[in-house]
Structure formats: structure tokens, C-alpha cells
Design a protein around this motif. Sequence first.
Motif, mmCIF file in Angstrom:
data_model
loop_
_atom_site.group_PDB
_atom_site.id
_atom_site.type_symbol
_atom_site.label_atom_id
_atom_site.label_comp_id
_atom_site.label_asym_id
_atom_site.label_seq_id
_atom_site.Cartn_x
_atom_site.Cartn_y
_atom_site.Cartn_z
ATOM 1 N N PRO A 22 0.814 -1.228 0.000
ATOM 2 C CA PRO A 22 0.000 0.000 0.000
ATOM 3 C C PRO A 22 0.846 1.275 0.000
ATOM 4 O O PRO A 22 0.510 2.244 -0.669
ATOM 5 C CB PRO A 22 -0.818 -0.104 1.287
ATOM 6 N N GLU A 23 1.947 1.276 0.732
ATOM 7 C CA GLU A 23 2.815 2.451 0.792
ATOM 8 C C GLU A 23 3.432 2.749 -0.569
ATOM 9 O O GLU A 23 3.569 3.903 -0.972
ATOM 10 C CB GLU A 23 3.930 2.252 1.829
ATOM 11 N N GLU A 24 3.795 1.690 -1.296
ATOM 12 C CA GLU A 24 4.383 1.841 -2.624
ATOM 13 C C GLU A 24 3.380 2.460 -3.600
ATOM 14 O O GLU A 24 3.713 3.375 -4.370
ATOM 15 C CB GLU A 24 4.839 0.474 -3.134
ATOM 16 N N ILE A 25 2.148 1.993 -3.560
ATOM 17 C CA ILE A 25 1.112 2.514 -4.447
ATOM 18 C C ILE A 25 0.770 3.957 -4.079
ATOM 19 O O ILE A 25 0.659 4.817 -4.954
ATOM 20 C CB ILE A 25 -0.142 1.627 -4.399
ATOM 21 N N ALA A 26 0.627 4.229 -2.786
ATOM 22 C CA ALA A 26 0.306 5.586 -2.337
ATOM 23 C C ALA A 26 1.388 6.569 -2.769
ATOM 24 O O ALA A 26 1.075 7.672 -3.231
ATOM 25 C CB ALA A 26 0.125 5.608 -0.826
ATOM 26 N N GLU A 27 2.645 6.194 -2.639
ATOM 27 C CA GLU A 27 3.750 7.067 -3.042
ATOM 28 C C GLU A 27 3.737 7.315 -4.545
ATOM 29 O O GLU A 27 3.955 8.439 -4.996
ATOM 30 C CB GLU A 27 5.087 6.470 -2.608
ATOM 31 N N GLN A 28 3.471 6.286 -5.333
ATOM 32 C CA GLN A 28 3.415 6.448 -6.786
ATOM 33 C C GLN A 28 2.275 7.388 -7.181
ATOM 34 O O GLN A 28 2.442 8.239 -8.062
ATOM 35 C CB GLN A 28 3.243 5.102 -7.478
ATOM 36 N N ILE A 29 1.136 7.276 -6.512
ATOM 37 C CA ILE A 29 0.001 8.150 -6.810
ATOM 38 C C ILE A 29 0.315 9.582 -6.410
ATOM 39 O O ILE A 29 0.053 10.524 -7.162
ATOM 40 C CB ILE A 29 -1.275 7.635 -6.119
ATOM 41 N N ARG A 30 0.903 9.772 -5.218
ATOM 42 C CA ARG A 30 1.282 11.120 -4.778
ATOM 43 C C ARG A 30 2.224 11.789 -5.768
ATOM 44 O O ARG A 30 2.040 12.943 -6.150
ATOM 45 C CB ARG A 30 1.971 11.057 -3.407
ATOM 46 N N ARG A 31 3.239 11.065 -6.187
ATOM 47 C CA ARG A 31 4.228 11.588 -7.130
ATOM 48 C C ARG A 31 3.567 11.966 -8.459
ATOM 49 O O ARG A 31 3.849 13.019 -9.028
ATOM 50 C CB ARG A 31 5.326 10.560 -7.356
ATOM 51 N N ALA A 32 2.678 11.111 -8.954
ATOM 52 C CA ALA A 32 2.000 11.374 -10.227
ATOM 53 C C ALA A 32 1.109 12.610 -10.128
ATOM 54 O O ALA A 32 1.053 13.413 -11.073
ATOM 55 C CB ALA A 32 1.177 10.164 -10.652
ATOM 56 N N VAL A 33 0.440 12.792 -8.999
ATOM 57 C CA VAL A 33 -0.426 13.957 -8.829
ATOM 58 C C VAL A 33 0.407 15.237 -8.778
ATOM 59 O O VAL A 33 0.079 16.230 -9.428
ATOM 60 C CB VAL A 33 -1.311 13.806 -7.568
ATOM 61 N N VAL A 34 1.498 15.223 -8.023
ATOM 62 C CA VAL A 34 2.368 16.402 -7.923
ATOM 63 C C VAL A 34 2.967 16.760 -9.276
ATOM 64 O O VAL A 34 3.030 17.930 -9.651
ATOM 65 C CB VAL A 34 3.482 16.165 -6.872
#
Length: 74
Positions: A22-34
Motif C-alpha cells: 500500500p505504501e508503494e502505491i500511495a507514493e506512486q500516486i502522490r508523485r503522479a499527482v504532484v
Amino acid sequence: MEVKFGITDIAREVTIETSSAPEEIAEQIRRAVVESSIVDLTDDKGRRIMIPATKIGYVDLGASATRAVGFGTV
């Protein structure tokens, strides 16, 4: 784990099952949004799902759903 994406202008959500943390997916989503880039995930069946971060309305990171087999009580 199950990941549900709500996409703007689309009534139906996109749901995938993945073995990623979950942490890996959340980080990838955060990065993509930024970065206003694309979220690029691979599900358990090897399918590649790419979603533009600018179109994501919400993300639901859920627990892995285990399916019961048989008729016994759990």
C-alpha cells in the motif's frame, strides 16, 4: 490488495487487484499527482493500467479480499 480509482467524468470506478505494498502505491500516486503525470500500475494478472493523475477523483486503498470456498462457517 484492492485499489479503486474514481475517475472524473466517468460514472464507474476502476478497480484492480495488486500484490504491491500500500505504501508503494500511495507514493506512486502522490508523485503522479504532484508531477501531473500518469499512474502506471500492473495488476495480479499482468495487465497494465495507466491513469492520468489529472483525472483521478479519489483512490481507495483497501485490504486484500479473501474469498471463502465451500459452505463451512468462518
